[in-house]
Scaffold this motif. Structure first.
Motif, short mmCIF file in Angstrom:
data_model
loop_
_atom_site.label_atom_id
_atom_site.label_comp_id
_atom_site.label_asym_id
_atom_site.label_seq_id
_atom_site.Cartn_x
_atom_site.Cartn_y
_atom_site.Cartn_z
N VAL A 108 4.40 14.44 9.88
CA VAL A 108 3.73 13.61 10.89
C VAL A 108 4.19 12.16 10.74
N GLU A 109 4.28 11.68 9.50
CA GLU A 109 4.71 10.29 9.31
C GLU A 109 6.15 10.12 9.81
N ARG A 110 7.01 11.10 9.50
CA ARG A 110 8.41 11.00 9.98
C ARG A 110 8.45 10.98 11.50
N ALA A 111 7.60 11.84 12.10
CA ALA A 111 7.56 11.90 13.57
C ALA A 111 7.13 10.55 14.13
N LYS A 112 6.13 9.95 13.53
CA LYS A 112 5.63 8.66 13.98
C LYS A 112 6.73 7.60 13.92
N VAL A 113 7.46 7.59 12.80
CA VAL A 113 8.54 6.61 12.65
C VAL A 113 9.61 6.84 13.72
N THR A 117 0.84 -1.20 0.00
CA THR A 117 0.00 0.00 0.00
C THR A 117 0.87 1.25 0.00
N THR A 118 1.90 1.24 0.85
CA THR A 118 2.75 2.42 0.93
C THR A 118 4.07 2.23 0.18
N ASN A 119 4.66 1.03 0.34
CA ASN A 119 5.92 0.75 -0.35
C ASN A 119 5.83 -0.59 -1.04
N LEU A 166 9.20 8.08 16.61
CA LEU A 166 8.69 7.70 17.94
C LEU A 166 8.91 6.22 18.25
N SER A 167 9.25 5.44 17.24
CA SER A 167 9.55 4.03 17.50
C SER A 167 10.89 3.88 18.20
N THR A 168 11.74 4.92 18.09
CA THR A 168 13.05 4.82 18.74
C THR A 168 13.31 5.95 19.73
N GLY A 193 1.16 -3.38 8.10
CA GLY A 193 1.84 -2.52 7.12
C GLY A 193 1.30 -1.11 7.14
N GLY A 194 1.32 -0.48 5.95
CA GLY A 194 0.85 0.89 5.84
C GLY A 194 -0.68 0.95 5.77
N GLY A 195 -1.28 -0.01 5.10
CA GLY A 195 -2.72 0.07 4.90
C GLY A 195 -3.50 -1.11 5.40
N GLY A 198 -3.80 0.21 9.41
CA GLY A 198 -2.35 0.22 9.21
C GLY A 198 -1.75 1.58 9.53
N GLY A 199 -0.50 1.74 9.16
CA GLY A 199 0.25 2.94 9.48
C GLY A 199 -0.43 4.22 9.02
N LEU A 200 -1.11 4.16 7.90
CA LEU A 200 -1.78 5.37 7.39
C LEU A 200 -2.85 5.84 8.35
N SER A 243 5.91 -8.76 10.35
CA SER A 243 6.27 -8.10 9.10
C SER A 243 5.45 -6.83 8.95
N GLY A 244 5.86 -6.00 7.94
CA GLY A 244 5.19 -4.71 7.74
C GLY A 244 5.86 -3.63 8.57
N GLY A 245 6.02 -2.46 7.96
CA GLY A 245 6.75 -1.35 8.61
C GLY A 245 6.19 -0.98 9.97
N SER A 246 4.86 -1.04 10.12
CA SER A 246 4.25 -0.59 11.38
C SER A 246 4.51 -1.56 12.53
N SER A 247 5.00 -2.74 12.22
CA SER A 247 5.28 -3.69 13.31
C SER A 247 6.52 -3.26 14.10
N ARG A 248 7.16 -2.16 13.67
CA ARG A 248 8.29 -1.64 14.46
C ARG A 248 7.84 -0.80 15.64
N ILE A 249 6.57 -0.48 15.71
CA ILE A 249 6.07 0.36 16.80
C ILE A 249 6.20 -0.41 18.12
N PRO A 250 6.85 0.19 19.13
CA PRO A 250 7.10 -0.54 20.39
C PRO A 250 5.84 -1.10 21.04
P1 AMP Z 1 4.65 -1.39 4.63
O1 AMP Z 1 3.25 -1.30 4.09
O2 AMP Z 1 4.99 -2.70 5.21
O3 AMP Z 1 5.67 -0.86 3.67
O4 AMP Z 1 4.68 -0.40 5.89
C1 AMP Z 1 4.70 0.96 5.71
C2 AMP Z 1 4.18 1.62 6.96
O5 AMP Z 1 5.07 1.36 8.03
C3 AMP Z 1 4.07 3.12 6.81
O6 AMP Z 1 2.85 3.56 7.39
C4 AMP Z 1 5.24 3.61 7.62
O7 AMP Z 1 5.02 4.90 8.16
C5 AMP Z 1 5.33 2.58 8.71
N1 AMP Z 1 6.65 2.49 9.33
C6 AMP Z 1 7.82 2.24 8.73
N2 AMP Z 1 8.82 2.24 9.63
C7 AMP Z 1 8.24 2.50 10.83
C8 AMP Z 1 8.74 2.64 12.16
N3 AMP Z 1 10.04 2.53 12.43
N4 AMP Z 1 7.85 2.91 13.15
C9 AMP Z 1 6.53 3.04 12.88
N5 AMP Z 1 6.01 2.92 11.65
C10 AMP Z 1 6.85 2.66 10.64
#
Ligand code: AMP
Length: 559
Positions: free
Chosen positions: A237-242, A11-13, A244-246, A171-173, A199-201, A310-317
């Motif tokens: 906002v998205e950068r800030a959210k990312v 959805t996002t990448n 905030l995971s660290t 993931g993102g969506g 998802g992350g969005l 898996s998925g980017g949002s799974s990095r959220i603590p």
């Molecule tokens: P994906 O669909 O798997 O590519 O995940 C993308 C989503 O993961 C987007 O909403 C990103 O903002 C989010 N994302 C990527 N890295 C992080 C992170 N370190 N912490 C929180 N969300 C993240």
């Protein structure tokens, strides 16, 4: 044997990978990055940009940029840029085309085949649309693979023994949870469930709302009315959210916003705790679905041998906190949550390339399939979590005396009511033996093959009359010979209504319908604008006719 690549169309990448002979490896794009934003943009001079450059351009050309197209796959949504209309398939084809080009440059050879992943809960129309998008950019999609299965194939090792695997994919969506049983080289999906709109969005949207409200209170300025600025703030906002995971606290800052000549400074501090509180209800929903899937697999929380995130949002603590708490784990281990799906698709691609079928993947039906019966009821015929290939049948009967025609309305979903599910198409079975109501026996059979395609047939047990349809990739724009949905379904429906009307209700309306029908039948240009015009006209007529004549219904005779 020509190369097959693995593609995670996100959805996002999006990302691509290949099998290098020993292991799966990522294919970097022309910027050297493993992830390519799933964004398409048209520059004012007509250039089509895909990926990072399109994402950058979104700030200045919001109305010429398309993102999150995956959420519309399989729907009739369209996008208009400079008067040109694009379908989700058109836009996804541009993204797949970019991945294909980058792969060809990196590998130094033509790439014409791919394994493409989709969320487990993607319905038939969305899967078919994904295959179509591949075809439109010259990629033969040799297999559609569910994302969690791909993640398991990459992340769970390919060793001996039995392992119970849980994949949590945020993931993102979209969100998916899947349980698989790995027995040596056999992977069996036991259960799967997800949410297409989580998802992350959504986290970005919540945080954006908070930032905009705070700014509005401080300045009396509603930034929602400024699309270009809004896009910049959305990115911050998205950068800030990312971050905030660290980090525990970050600033969403946008200095010197020029509005009406006045320079205003946007700055808002967000800390991890308040962000966590904001998204907690959504994360709890993911955990609820996860536990449901674990229960349905018969694993039990204690019985999970491997958790793959898996998925980017799974990095959220907070995701880790919830997973540890609900599954009783000490730690959540992560391997490349952004890449694990593309790598898994490459493992599968490598196996197809080499013709080695030593790894077997058995999937399950992600959403129940069935038909409409009398009174807006949905009767499932193949239930979700049934192993694929799946087959189900049920016997129905007529609701009125001497009824010779029934309409089979094919649906997908879990609601008891028709309106809560997704319609996949309709077709008509005519020539049923005239009999008192409830006597005819009509057997409806569903078959779900390994490519996720559905075929449905209806059969009058007494007369042997039969009608079958496949919900094929082209189903949305089916020609008259194919497809339960799209043109043919509408034609059959109108024809049936017309037949009933002709005799006793409204001759004028019937004549008009007849004219439209002839136009549609004579047209072999399915997919063109004229066809869509005809379809739209027929749909409108069908609706109008429905108010005159009841659609023949079937009702369950029990089975
Ligand atoms: P994906 O669909 O798997 O590519 O995940 C993308 C989503 O993961 C987007 O909403 C990103 O903002 C989010 N994302 C990527 N890295 C992080 C992170 N370190 N912490 C929180 N969300 C993240």
């Amino acid at each position: 044997m020509k190369r097959i690549i693995g593609i995670d169309l996100g959805t996002t990448n999006s990302a691509a990978a290949f099998w290098d002979g020993d292991e799966p490896r990522m294919i970097p794009n022309d910027r050297g990055m493993n992830l390519t934003p799933s964004v398409v943009s048209w520059s004012p001079n007509g250039d089509v940009l895909v990926g990072e450059s399109a994402k950058n351009q979104a700030v200045v050309h919001v109305d010429r940029t398309i993102s999150q197209v995956k959420r519309s796959m399989g729907t009739h949504n369209t996008y208009t840029v400079d008067g040109d209309v694009y379908s989700p398939v058109d836009v996804s084809a541009l993204i797949l085309g970019k991945l294909k080009d980058d792969a060809e440059k990196f590998l130094g050879e033509a790439v014409e085949r791919a394994v493409v992943t989709v969320p487990a809960h993607f319905g038939e129309a969305a899967r078919a649309a994904t295959i179509q998008a591949g075809r439109a950019c010259g990629l033969d999609v040799v297999r559609i693979m569910n994302e969690p299965t791909a993640a398991a194939l990459c992340g769970a090792g390919r060793g001996e023994g039995t392992r119970r695997i849980l994949v949590y994919d945020l993931g993102g969506g979209t969100f998916d949870a899947t349980c698989l049983l790995q027995d040596g080289r056999t992977y069996t999906v036991k259960s799967t469930a997800g949410d297409r709109n989580l998802g992350g969005l959504d986290f970005d949207a919540l945080l954006l709302d908070e930032v905009l409200s705070a700014f509005g209170e401080q300045t009396d300025i509603d930034l929602r009315a400024h699309p270009a600025l809004l896009q910049q703030i959305r990115d911050s906002v998205e950068r800030a959210k990312v971050e905030l995971s660290t980090r525990n606290s970050v600033d969403v800052a946008l200095p010197f916003i020029g509005l009406g000549g006045a320079a205003v400074h946007l700055s808002h501090t967000v800390d991890r705790d308040s962000f966590s509180a904001l998204i907690a209800p959504m994360l709890r929903k993911t955990i609820k679905i996860t536990l449901q899937v674990v229960r349905e697999a018969g694993f039990g929380v204690q019985g999970i041998d491997a958790l793959i995130v898996s998925g980017g949002s799974s990095r959220i603590p907070l995701v880790h906190t919830y997973l540890k708490r609900s599954l009783g784990l000490d730690e959540v281990h992560m391997i490349n949550p952004d890449e694990v799906v593309a790598l898994g698709a490459a493992v599968q691609a490598g196996m197809i390339e080499r013709g080695v079928d030593t790894v077997r993947v058995t999937d399950v039906v992600a959403q129940s399939l069935g038909v409409e019966t009398y009174g807006n009821h949905f009767v499932p015929i193949v239930r979700r979590n049934t192993p694929i290939p799946a087959r189900g049948k049920r016997v129905f009967t007529t609701v009125s005396d001497e009824q010779t025609v029934v309409e089979i309305h094919i649906l997908q979903g879990e609601s008891d009511e028709v309106t809560g599910n997704t319609s996949l198409g309709r077709f008509v079975l005519s020539g049923i033996r005239k009999a008192p109501q409830g006597e005819a026996r009509i057997e409806v059979v569903f078959e779900f093959n390994e490519d996720g395609m559905v075929s449905v047939s209806a059969f009058d047990v007494d007369t042997g009359v039969r009608h079958s349809v496949s919900i094929a990739p082209e189903s949305d724009r089916a020609s008259s010979e194919r497809g339960a949905s799209g043109l043919e379904a509408i034609r059959s429906r109108v024809q049936m209504l017309f037949d009933r009307l002709r005799s006793d209700i409204d001759a004028e309306l019937a004549a008009e319908t007849s004219q439209f029908l002839k136009l549609a039948w004579d047209s072999d240009s399915a997919g063109t604008e004229e066809t869509y015009e005809i379809v739209t006209a027929l749909e409108a007529l069908a609706d109008e006719l429905s108010s005159y004549a009841d659609v023949a219904e079937v009702r369950s005779a029990g089975s």
